[in-house]
Structures are given as C-alpha cells and as structure tokens.
Design an enzyme around this catalytic site. Sequence first.
Site, short mmCIF file in Angstrom:
data_model
loop_
_atom_site.label_atom_id
_atom_site.label_comp_id
_atom_site.label_asym_id
_atom_site.label_seq_id
_atom_site.Cartn_x
_atom_site.Cartn_y
_atom_site.Cartn_z
N LYS A 133 0.85 -1.19 0.00
CA LYS A 133 0.00 0.00 0.00
C LYS A 133 0.89 1.24 0.00
O LYS A 133 1.93 1.26 0.67
CB LYS A 133 -0.88 -0.04 1.26
N SER B 196 -9.63 1.54 3.30
CA SER B 196 -8.83 2.37 2.43
C SER B 196 -7.80 1.60 1.59
O SER B 196 -7.32 2.12 0.59
CB SER B 196 -8.11 3.44 3.24
N SER C 86 -9.51 -0.89 7.44
CA SER C 86 -8.97 -0.72 6.08
C SER C 86 -8.25 -1.92 5.48
O SER C 86 -7.92 -1.88 4.30
CB SER C 86 -8.03 0.48 6.04
N1 GLN Z 1 -12.85 3.82 6.90
C1 GLN Z 1 -12.23 4.25 8.11
C2 GLN Z 1 -11.85 5.70 8.00
O1 GLN Z 1 -12.16 6.27 7.03
C3 GLN Z 1 -11.03 3.40 8.42
C4 GLN Z 1 -9.88 3.70 7.55
C5 GLN Z 1 -8.68 2.89 7.90
O2 GLN Z 1 -8.77 1.84 8.53
N2 GLN Z 1 -7.52 3.39 7.51
O3 GLN Z 1 -11.26 6.26 8.87
#
Ligand code: GLN
Length: 487
Positions: A81, A156, A180
């Site tokens: 990532k 994400s 994420s």
């Molecule tokens: N969807 C969650 C957020 O927007 C978690 C994102 C993540 O785990 N990086 O914060």
Amino acid sequence: MAAELFFKSIAELGALLDTKTVSSAELTQAVIARTKAVEGRVKAFNSFDEADALAQASASDARRAAGQARGPLEGIPVGLKDVISVAGQPLTASSKMLANFVSPYDATVTTKLKGAGAVIWGRLNCDEFAMGSSTENSAFGPTANPWDLSRVPGGSSGGSSAALAAGETIAALGSDTGGSIRQPAALCGVVGLKPTYGLVSRYGLIAFASSLDQIGPFARTVEDAAIMLGAIAGHDPLDSTSFKADIPDYRAEVKRRQGPWRLGIPKEYFGAGLDPEVNAAVERAIAFYRAQGCEIKEVSLPHTQYCLDTYYIIATAEASSNLARYDGIRYGHRSKDAKDAVDIYFKSRAEGFGAEVKRRIILGTYVLSSGYYDAFYLRAQKVRTLIRQDFLNAYREVDALLTPTSPVPAFKLGEKSDPLALYLCDIYTIGVNLAGLPALSVPCGFTTGGLPIGLQLIGQPFAEANLLAMARAYEQAHDWHRQHPSL
Ligand code: GLN
C-alpha cells in the site's frame, strides 16, 4: 485447469520455486504481464517499477541457485500500500501533498520482507492518507472491484485487495486504522488480517491515527496470511509502541491447532443495516462451526453503539496532529504563489489535501481545542476503555467472536456520496481497532449477484495463531478462495 501462476498461493508457488519448476524471474514476469493486461480496468497501482522488480527477482533466483533461499517468501512478489515506505520508490499516500515524494528509507516491514527474500512490487492505491472505505478518496482516481468493475474494492487499502483479487500480485500489505484491511478484503474476496496493536512495527508507515494504525497482510489463503504475518511481526526498537511478544511459527501453528473452539456471536453486530445476503452467509458459517463441535454462544458488547462516535473523535484528533507535519516547508507540496511563511502553510495545505482529509483535520482540531478537549477527546478515551472492556469480558466465556466484516457487499462507485454513509461501512470493524485486538476477514461466499462476502473473526490480544487456525478450519471446508474474477 490448473490456475495461472498469478492466481496461485504463496504456498503453491513456494513448491514450484523449490523444485525449480519456475523461477522468481518467470513468476515476476507473469505478474507484470497480468498487471499490464488488466490494470487499465482495475487501476490498483499508483505506480510500479518493472525493472526494479525484475532485478529483485533475479537476485532471488541467484540466492536460490547458491542454496541461500530465505524461506517461504523467497522470490514471491508482494505489493505494498502506498503509505508504506520503500527506499528509493515513490510514497504518496494517494495525496497530491506527496505526489512527488520519494521514500528516503525502508519501513521496518519492508526491511523484513526484503530480508525474507520477497520481491517488493508496486505502490498500491488507497484512500488519501488511508481515510475512507472505498478508495474513492484517492487523489489519483478510484480503484475498481475486479469482481464488478462498476463497484468499489472497499478501502482504504482497496488497491491492495483489488490487485490481489485480480492476479496483479501474489500477496500484499495494507494498513488498518478502522477496518482498512478487513473491509476491502471482504469486498474483494481475499483474506485480510489486522494484527494486535503493537505486534507489527509502524516505523515507516505514514501515520493516520497512531493509537489505531496497524500494518497487516492481504493473502489468497489463510496459510499465506500466516506466512506473511510471520515475516512482518516482531518487536522493533524504532516503534515505541511495538510489543515484546514471542512470535510463534504461525504457519506451523495454523496447521497444528484444531478446534473445537468457543465462539461468541455479538448480538449488536447483527442489527439494522446488515444486508440480508451477508447475514445469511455469516449464519451459514456459524452453522459450519457448530457442526464442527464448536460451542456457539451469544454475547453482548454493550458499548458497540458508541464505537463510531468514539472512533471519529480519536482518529480525527490524532490525524490533525499527525498531518500537521505537511506544512509545505520540509517536504511535500509547496504552493507556487505563496507570499510568506504563513501563506505557504495555508496555500500548500489548501492545495495539497483533498476534501475528506480536510474534514478530518478540522474535526480533529476542534475536538482537541481548549474548552472542548474534556467534553470530546478525554471522554472518548474513557469510552474507548469501556469498549475494550466489553471485548475482554466476552473473552472470559469465548475464544473468539464471529461477525460479518462489512454490513454490505461492494457498492457502486459514486453511490455513497454522504460521508456518514461511508463511515457506516466500518461499524463492525472499528471496535477492534479501539480495543487494539487482532481480527481477520475470510471469504464466506458470494451474493446472488456474484459479489464476495467476508466473515470476520475477532480474537484475544496476540492470539493470531488461534485466529488463523479457526479461519483455516472454515477455509479448508469451502472453496471460495479458489474462485477468481473473470476479467
Ligand atoms: N474507513 C475508516 C476511516 O475512514 C477506516 C480507515 C482505515 O482503517 N484506515 O477512517
């Protein structure tokens, strides 16, 4: 027909590499060719460096020829990532702010993967600074779900899950602050593991919310996830929150540990908003464990209703502090038409950050500001303790919890434009981060429309080996992991 090389597991490829049936150079070539064939539609990568990957593969083949193979990841392409540092490669966090930034050093996980002989492959797309649940917040455009290109891959870490599902890598790393890794794994039909907070070093990971962030693997099978975790886990003096835990041989433990286990079903995780097809698939998985002799018990996590609010106070507070470093002075985007130092800060940040990142910084700055700190941030920290206590209470009676990973399968690109609608995608995953626990998502079926569904297993602190063994017991009796999207 035997699966193409690029759809094979690390374990299968390891056997082919060991018997010299294929070389790492051939495997890496196959992955590159596959990427070039489908990437125009999937858009999982922010960038990739073909020559660098092939050079790593040749070096791996040379080590193998010299009898110096370093273990199960030797010669295997692994995608990262684009929030995890790889020396000499771009590191953008999918943000305009870092569009031209190159990592000066390796993250600890990168060092460990290189040490294990893996071929580091590509910079995978994500929501900007890992803030989102659909990869639509990327400044470089969204990634598509390989199972249905009109849908999101989750987020994400959507580039990681999509690349793996599409055969553009053999395994990947993502980061999980509120879901994420697990949510995109569920939406793309692969395994995703968020380790216990402190098990995997965060050194070299672009910080979003430091008390919640963890790096973890995406893999085709549970065994592969165990191999990946074994390679990246362990104490690191460069991360002050890194835990001195004994690292078991996860791969061996996953095969050795057998049930039956005591499994809890948290009743708060099966309420309004849960898609009926997801619910049905998870119910079938629960029935499977029951049939295997596991004790299934309903449990309660009474503070679940406060998870979302607590998360969006703590995560935004930490983000506002962490993202203060992008000031246009030291590194990152600098506005071209700023007049003085203060103007550089304002304009660089206004131009460099996207809308969701700005929303989080503003919210986080607000909850930390004097007069509001006690009412919001301090109170959220107290509720966080209650949320963790709920889980620990449940673990007096059960070994792990079974829940859906995501309340819904992959939704259409552009479908959820309201931020709150997206935040609700994480209702089953964020409690785990607030409590610092390990959890994974394993494929547990498809909707009638052919979209993958994920089962979440939540474990006790540092009980990853158990968690993986439980997931493997389910995986072995099903063939979801052998199905691939036709792209
Ligand atoms: N969807 C969650 C957020 O927007 C978690 C994102 C993540 O785990 N990086 O914060």
